[in-house]
Write a protein that holds these residues in place. Structure first.
Motif, short mmCIF file in Angstrom:
data_model
loop_
_atom_site.label_atom_id
_atom_site.label_comp_id
_atom_site.label_asym_id
_atom_site.label_seq_id
_atom_site.Cartn_x
_atom_site.Cartn_y
_atom_site.Cartn_z
N GLY A 166 0.82 -1.28 0.44
CA GLY A 166 0.07 -0.21 -0.03
C GLY A 166 0.61 1.51 -0.36
O GLY A 166 0.69 2.18 -0.67
N VAL A 167 1.97 0.82 0.91
CA VAL A 167 3.08 2.23 0.89
C VAL A 167 3.43 2.98 -0.83
O VAL A 167 3.45 3.83 -1.00
N ASN A 168 3.65 1.73 -1.60
CA ASN A 168 3.60 1.81 -3.57
C ASN A 168 3.06 2.42 -3.60
O ASN A 168 2.85 3.65 -4.86
N VAL A 169 1.59 2.00 -4.11
CA VAL A 169 0.37 2.17 -4.30
C VAL A 169 0.22 4.06 -4.31
O VAL A 169 0.08 4.48 -5.02
N SER A 170 0.23 4.33 -2.77
CA SER A 170 0.14 5.80 -3.05
C SER A 170 1.33 6.37 -3.28
O SER A 170 1.08 7.33 -3.41
N ARG A 171 2.53 5.61 -2.93
CA ARG A 171 3.44 7.09 -3.58
C ARG A 171 3.60 7.12 -4.86
O ARG A 171 3.14 7.96 -5.97
N ALA A 172 2.69 5.90 -5.96
CA ALA A 172 3.06 5.73 -7.64
C ALA A 172 1.88 6.48 -7.84
O ALA A 172 1.22 7.74 -8.91
N LEU A 173 0.76 6.25 -6.29
CA LEU A 173 -0.35 7.64 -7.32
C LEU A 173 -0.02 9.45 -6.53
O LEU A 173 -0.51 10.01 -7.39
N LYS A 174 0.95 9.50 -5.69
CA LYS A 174 1.24 10.53 -5.87
C LYS A 174 1.76 11.00 -7.45
O LYS A 174 1.76 12.74 -7.75
N GLY A 222 8.54 13.01 3.31
CA GLY A 222 9.72 13.81 2.12
C GLY A 222 9.56 13.99 1.13
O GLY A 222 9.71 14.34 0.05
N GLU A 223 8.39 13.39 0.86
CA GLU A 223 7.89 12.91 -0.55
C GLU A 223 6.14 13.38 -0.42
O GLU A 223 5.29 13.64 -1.48
N GLU A 224 6.05 13.70 1.23
CA GLU A 224 4.63 15.49 1.15
C GLU A 224 4.04 14.25 0.98
O GLU A 224 2.16 14.45 0.33
N GLY A 270 7.37 1.00 13.81
CA GLY A 270 8.26 0.68 14.45
C GLY A 270 9.56 0.49 15.06
O GLY A 270 10.20 0.80 13.95
N GLY A 271 10.52 1.27 16.00
CA GLY A 271 11.58 1.92 15.89
C GLY A 271 12.67 2.57 14.76
O GLY A 271 12.00 3.03 14.58
N ARG A 272 13.60 2.16 14.96
CA ARG A 272 14.59 3.24 13.76
C ARG A 272 13.82 3.21 12.90
O ARG A 272 14.00 4.39 12.05
N THR A 273 13.64 1.75 11.96
CA THR A 273 12.92 1.95 10.68
C THR A 273 12.06 2.38 10.33
O THR A 273 11.12 2.88 9.64
N GLY A 274 11.25 2.47 11.52
CA GLY A 274 9.71 2.94 11.72
C GLY A 274 9.86 4.87 11.07
O GLY A 274 9.63 5.10 10.39
N ARG A 275 11.03 4.78 11.95
CA ARG A 275 10.84 6.30 11.86
C ARG A 275 11.61 6.53 10.38
O ARG A 275 11.00 7.64 10.37
N LEU A 276 12.60 6.45 10.08
CA LEU A 276 13.17 6.29 8.45
C LEU A 276 11.47 6.33 7.69
O LEU A 276 11.92 7.38 7.06
N LEU A 277 10.98 4.85 8.01
CA LEU A 277 10.32 4.83 6.81
C LEU A 277 9.49 6.50 7.22
O LEU A 277 8.53 6.69 6.19
N GLU A 278 8.94 6.61 8.24
CA GLU A 278 7.60 8.14 8.10
C GLU A 278 8.02 9.21 7.97
O GLU A 278 8.27 10.06 6.89
N ASN A 279 9.76 9.63 7.97
CA ASN A 279 10.45 10.83 7.71
C ASN A 279 10.41 10.39 5.94
O ASN A 279 10.16 11.92 5.19
N LEU A 280 10.88 9.35 5.05
CA LEU A 280 10.41 9.29 3.53
C LEU A 280 9.31 9.30 3.42
O LEU A 280 9.23 10.37 2.04
N LEU A 281 8.88 9.23 3.55
CA LEU A 281 7.38 9.34 3.18
C LEU A 281 6.66 10.24 3.23
O LEU A 281 6.37 11.46 2.43
#
Length: 310
Positions: A42-50, A76-78, A63-74
């Motif tokens: 679903g993350v990729n679907v939303s990125r593609a829709l954008k 960053g794509e607004e 969750g955790g360090r990787t989860g924080r990185l994921l949130e920041n990356l997303l």
């Protein structure tokens, strides 16, 4: 009023990609600098829709360090993010390209188990996300040891709200979700065979299997992915088969998610099934033209769509 879309990713990832010259065992390999990108169905679907100019909301576990990185990356794509925080670590995937052979190696890791309490909280929180979505895309794998019945309950919630449910997963999770009846599902031939209780299907059996699912009220639209050959769409009154354009394939990561996004981008605007399938194939094919874990460019997707449509 514009139609609204929510994507749900229960087992997201951060995809880490790199390249190296000549992969051989028992040798220290000097990889090029890694690229980190958000991952999961679903993350990729939303990125593609954008990329197609279509707004969606993203619900995902984090969750955790990787989860924080994921949130920041997303962010960053607004993108409009609704993270559900868990105590375990969000998973990573690793993709490496061997520059000497141009072959890609994909290493996927399982997601940590969702507790029963977390599952209960997710089912409580999702219906409160406003606005109520016209379309919900539930895509990607389930975390380790998550009972597929959780997906059944998720489908039920949105069907009761009048939302059109789109499913793109596999195995028992797919079978369980489809038992509840969905708007659209996108199996490959192997997954379609599993859904109708067959070990395998010949191409001539696809029609019967897809139409059986529709006749049983399990889906309104079935889109069977044929890989490099394109896809075929079935509805109660239609069968539409479209070949994929010939492109230089650099990576298949995210191609299926991009295909779903392409179809949703048309359906959400009231487009017909032929246009939706054409855009889906265009977006999926355009993604294979991109190195590593990157998705398509809007320019490539539009170009391929017009090539298919003409």
């Amino acid at each position: 009023m514009d139609k609204t879309i929510l994507t749900i990713t229960l087992n997201p990832s951060v995809d880490k990609s790199s390249s190296v010259q000549n992969i051989v065992p028992e040798k220290k390999l000097r990889c090029n600098s890694p690229i980190y990108e958000p991952g999961g169905g679903g993350v990729n679907v939303s990125r593609a829709l954008k990329r197609l100019g279509v707004v969606s909301d993203i619900f995902f576990t984090s969750g955790g360090r990787t989860g924080r990185l994921l949130e920041n990356l997303l962010k960053g794509e607004e993108l409009n993010v609704f993270p559900f925080h868990i105590t375990s670590e969000t998973r990573e995937n690793f993709i490496v390209l061997d520059l000497s052979t141009n072959k890609q190696y994909r290493f996927g890791f399982p997601g940590e188990e969702l507790t029963l309490e977390q599952q209960k909280d997710i089912l409580s929180i999702l219906p409160t996300i406003n606005p109520c979505p016209d379309f919900v895309v539930i895509s990607g794998s389930l975390p380790t040891n998550t009972n597929p019945n959780f997906l059944r309950r998720l489908v039920n919630i949105y069907k009761a709200m009048g939302t059109k449910v789109i499913i793109d997963t596999s195995g028992e999770a797919l079978k369980t979700a489809v038992e509840e009846g969905v708007f659209l599902l996108k199996p490959n031939i192997g997954e379609l065979a599993f859904l109708v209780g067959k070990e395998k299907l010949e191409e001539t059996d696809i029609d019967h299997a897809a139409r059986f699912i529709i006749s049983q009220g399990k889906a309104e639209i079935v889109v069977v992915s044929l890989g490099s050959q394109g896809a075929v769409l079935f509805s109660e009154s239609e069968k539409i088969k479209i070949a994929a354009p010939v492109v230089e394939v650099k990576s298949t990561v995210g191609a299926g998610d991009s295909m779903v996004a392409g179809m949703v981008s048309v359906l959400v605007k009231g487009g017909n099934c032929k246009e939706a399938l054409s855009m889906g194939i265009a977006c999926g094919s355009a993604t294979t033209m991109t190195q590593g874990t990157g998705l398509f460019t809007k320019e490539n997707a539009k170009h391929l769509f017009y090539e298919i449509w003409k």
